[in-house]
Scaffold this active site. Structure first.
Site, PDB file in Angstrom:
ATOM      1  N   GLY A   5       0.841  -1.194   0.000  1.00  0.00           N
ATOM      2  CA  GLY A   5       0.000   0.000   0.000  1.00  0.00           C
ATOM      3  C   GLY A   5       0.872   1.238   0.000  1.00  0.00           C
ATOM      4  N   SER A  14       2.672   4.749   1.159  1.00  0.00           N
ATOM      5  CA  SER A  14       3.300   5.196   2.393  1.00  0.00           C
ATOM      6  C   SER A  14       2.239   5.866   3.258  1.00  0.00           C
ATOM      7  CB  SER A  14       4.426   6.188   2.078  1.00  0.00           C
ATOM      8  OG  SER A  14       5.010   6.681   3.252  1.00  0.00           O
ATOM      9  N   GLY A  15       2.147   5.467   4.515  1.00  0.00           N
ATOM     10  CA  GLY A  15       1.137   6.020   5.404  1.00  0.00           C
ATOM     11  C   GLY A  15      -0.173   5.263   5.402  1.00  0.00           C
ATOM     12  N   GLY A  55      -0.630   2.333   6.552  1.00  0.00           N
ATOM     13  CA  GLY A  55      -0.762   1.523   7.763  1.00  0.00           C
ATOM     14  C   GLY A  55      -0.199   0.125   7.640  1.00  0.00           C
ATOM     15  N   LYS A  56       0.668  -0.086   6.660  1.00  0.00           N
ATOM     16  CA  LYS A  56       1.232  -1.432   6.448  1.00  0.00           C
ATOM     17  C   LYS A  56       2.015  -1.928   7.655  1.00  0.00           C
ATOM     18  CE  LYS A  56       3.612   0.001   2.973  1.00  0.00           C
ATOM     19  NZ  LYS A  56       3.138   1.398   3.093  1.00  0.00           N
ATOM     20  N   SER A  57       2.977  -1.134   8.105  1.00  0.00           N
ATOM     21  CA  SER A  57       3.809  -1.544   9.238  1.00  0.00           C
ATOM     22  C   SER A  57       2.987  -1.660  10.515  1.00  0.00           C
ATOM     23  CB  SER A  57       4.960  -0.555   9.446  1.00  0.00           C
ATOM     24  OG  SER A  57       5.873  -0.603   8.368  1.00  0.00           O
ATOM     25  N   SER A  90       6.062  -1.744  -2.161  1.00  0.00           N
ATOM     26  CA  SER A  90       6.086  -2.642  -3.333  1.00  0.00           C
ATOM     27  C   SER A  90       5.088  -2.176  -4.385  1.00  0.00           C
ATOM     28  CB  SER A  90       5.842  -4.091  -2.935  1.00  0.00           C
ATOM     29  OG  SER A  90       4.721  -4.265  -2.097  1.00  0.00           O
TER      30      SER A  90
END
Length: 219
Positions: A50, A52-53, A55-57, A124
């Site tokens: 997704g 940046s920002g 909420g992946k991490s 990615s």
């Protein structure tokens, strides 16, 4: 004096591109199936993608915590952390992004063989690169999870201040601004990280893992 890899036959013969020849894959005496039997759950690659920002991490780490609390073998490969070491030689050109994801796919495959539920949190941005990572493993082992938060929400969050810098021209080739993000067309999961609570997002991922028989269902 120790021979260098280039002069020592044990390392294989190095080509001009740096790829080794005369190498053979060594199979472990402890199989992935044996590890799954011992641990009571299967291994899998959870590929969070997704903007940046998006909420992946945050989501990957929350799912990782939920799995850990169940006593399951799990580990998060985070985009920023990987670029501190394994991929610190790479920039953000299309070619470097491709190589970054290639390396992560290979590392994730090793975790899969080790019997671990491995969670990867990377932008990615290109479908082709994600598809290459998927092609490294068997069907059902790769679970693509699209963290679907639109650009406006991601910019509002801007937890690292990256969008502001990209808008100001301070960051070149920034995904979503000056470089494209290609959304997954048929991900195993599409999670509304822009609108749902974190708990609901975690529950959606855990439910999918249970339904696929990757982890045991909690009564």
């Amino acid at each position: 004096m120790t021979a260098s890899p280039a002069s020592n036959p044990a390392y294989g013969e190095l080509t001009s591109r740096g790829a080794s020849t005369n190498i053979v894959w060594h199979h472990s005496t402890v199989t992935r199936a044996a590890r799954a039997h011992q641990r009571g759950h299967r291994s899998a690659i959870l590929w969070f993608t997704g903007l940046s920002g998006a909420g992946k991490s945050t989501l990957a780490n929350a799912v990782n915590s939920a799995l850990f609390e169940q006593g399951l073998a799990c580990y998060v490969l985070d985009g920023d952390n990987i670029r501190h070491g394994l991929c610190k030689d790479l920039g953000f050109s299309d070619a470097d992004r491709e190589e970054n994801i290639r390396r992560i796919g290979e590392v994730a495959k090793l975790f899969l063989d080790a019997g671990v539920v491995v969670l990867t949190a990377f932008v990615s941005p290109f479908r082709a690169d994600r598809d290459k990572a998927r092609s490294l493993v068997d069907g059902g082992d790769f679970i693509e999870i699209h963290c679907a938060a639109d650009l406006g929400i991601c910019e509002e969050r801007d937890t690292k201040g990256l969008y502001a810098k990209a808008r100001a021209g301070e960051i070149k080739e920034f995904t979503g601004i000056s470089s494209p993000y290609e959304e997954p067309e048929n991900p195993e999961l599409r999670v509304d990280t822009g609108g749902q609570s974190l708990d609901d997002c975690v529950a959606q991922v855990i439910s999918h893992l249970e339904s696929q028989g990757i982890i045991p269902a909690v009564n």
